[in-house]
Design an enzyme around this catalytic site. Structure first.
Site, short mmCIF file in Angstrom:
data_model
loop_
_atom_site.label_atom_id
_atom_site.label_comp_id
_atom_site.label_asym_id
_atom_site.label_seq_id
_atom_site.Cartn_x
_atom_site.Cartn_y
_atom_site.Cartn_z
N ASN A 143 17.80 16.97 -3.28
CA ASN A 143 17.18 16.30 -2.14
C ASN A 143 16.99 14.84 -2.53
O ASN A 143 16.12 14.54 -3.35
CB ASN A 143 15.84 16.97 -1.83
N LYS A 201 15.91 12.45 -0.76
CA LYS A 201 14.77 11.79 -0.10
C LYS A 201 15.22 10.42 0.45
O LYS A 201 16.35 10.30 0.89
CB LYS A 201 13.57 11.72 -1.05
N HIS A 232 9.64 20.05 4.52
CA HIS A 232 9.31 19.52 3.19
C HIS A 232 7.86 19.02 3.21
O HIS A 232 7.40 18.48 4.22
CB HIS A 232 10.26 18.39 2.81
N GLU A 246 6.57 16.47 2.09
CA GLU A 246 6.45 15.04 2.44
C GLU A 246 6.51 14.84 3.96
O GLU A 246 5.87 13.92 4.49
CB GLU A 246 7.53 14.24 1.70
N GLU A 266 7.84 24.84 -3.21
CA GLU A 266 7.62 23.58 -3.90
C GLU A 266 6.12 23.29 -3.94
O GLU A 266 5.55 22.78 -2.96
CB GLU A 266 8.32 22.43 -3.17
N GLY A 286 7.56 15.37 -8.17
CA GLY A 286 7.61 13.99 -8.65
C GLY A 286 6.56 13.64 -9.69
O GLY A 286 6.34 12.47 -9.99
N SER A 340 9.75 18.89 -10.07
CA SER A 340 9.94 18.43 -11.45
C SER A 340 10.93 19.29 -12.25
O SER A 340 10.76 19.48 -13.46
CB SER A 340 8.60 18.31 -12.18
P1 13P Z 1 11.16 16.28 -7.82
O1 13P Z 1 12.28 17.10 -8.40
O2 13P Z 1 11.43 14.80 -7.89
O3 13P Z 1 9.84 16.69 -8.38
O4 13P Z 1 11.12 16.60 -6.25
C1 13P Z 1 11.14 17.92 -5.83
C2 13P Z 1 11.34 17.93 -4.36
O5 13P Z 1 10.46 17.54 -3.59
C3 13P Z 1 12.63 18.42 -3.84
O6 13P Z 1 12.59 18.62 -2.46
#
Ligand code: 13P
Length: 253
Positions: free
Chosen positions: A12, A14, A99, A101, A169, A175, A214
């Protein structure tokens, strides 16, 4: 891993990536194509601006391209939004919905996420439906309750093992470099499997459940080895082909 299912390693990107990033996609394709057999499906979900060009780069390879979000409607007066049909037209075969976010930045509720998943199916694509608890919810002992409610509200009744993938997640692991213990990942994935099986029967037994948060080259193999973890949804480490391919190798280990 769930016996008999083909795992997925999904990236992803983003809000990252421009034309200059297409070389990384080419490198992922080359790396996948160098393998005799691939024990997993491989997917990169990229910003909508890149879907068409990424799909062109990946056209002859084992890599699929996906979108990161869509509107629930097919078309209409929704300035700035993009429909699942538009992403399909551009070459996407998967779309992430719900997601954390999006849930946080755009106030998306479970009902909105469910409507988006149905839009993905209307366009003939596969929905990656995301769930996960916050740190406060985990510390309050409510992680399963929260994820159970998200599954109940975000996964529509027409779900099958082929039209959907579930991504667990934990918000606090995204992150941050923080990862739940293997026991905690295993317990949550087992809970999600039981929840899906009791509602959807055989489709729930077979639906892929990805872990995200992560995941890096150094921890992928041990996470992918946990029961009911059928691959990963990778953020930051999917931006570089070398890291993403090393994570894919974790499926073999
Ligand atoms: P990270 O791998 O950067 O922690 O992000 C995970 C994520 O949100 C994938 O959708």
């Amino acid at each position: 891993m769930t016996p008999g299912v083909t795992p997925i390693v999904a990236g992803n990107w983003k809000m990252n990536g421009t034309a200059a990033s297409l070389d990384e996609i080419g490198d992922v394709c080359a790396g996948l194509d160098a393998e005799d057999t691939l024990p997993h499906e491989t997917l990169l979900c990229v910003p909508a601006t890149l879907v068409e060009r990424a799909a062109a780069v990946a056209a002859e390879s084992a890599l699929s391209i996906g979108g990161e979000d869509c509107h629930a409607k097919e078309s209409g007066a929704h300035t700035g939004d993009i429909s699942a049909e538009m992403l399909a037209d551009a070459g996407a075969s998967f779309i992430i919905v719900g997601h954390s976010e999006r849930r946080t930045d755009h106030g998306e509720t479970d009902a909105v996420v469910a409507a988006k998943a149905e839009a993905v199916w209307r366009a003939g694509l596969t929905a990656i439906i995301c769930v996960g608890e916050t740190r406060e919810e985990r510390e309050a002992g409510k992680a399963e309750e929260v994820v159970g409610a998200q599954l109940a509200g975000s996964v529509p009744a027409a779900m099958t093992a082929t039209n959907a993938v579930i991504a667990y997640e934990p918000v606090w692991a995204i992150g941050t470099g923080l990862v739940p213990s293997n026991d905690d990942i295993g317990a949550m994935h087992t809970f999600i499997r039981k929840t899906m099986s009791s509602r959807f029967g055989a489709e729930g037994e077979a639906v892929r459940i990805l872990y995200g948060g992560s995941v890096k080259p150094g921890n992928a193999a041990e996470i992918f080895a946990i029961a009911n973890v059928d691959g990963g949804l990778i953020g930051g480490a999917s931006l570089k082909a070398a890291d993403f391919l090393a994570i894919c190798d974790g499926i073999n280990a």
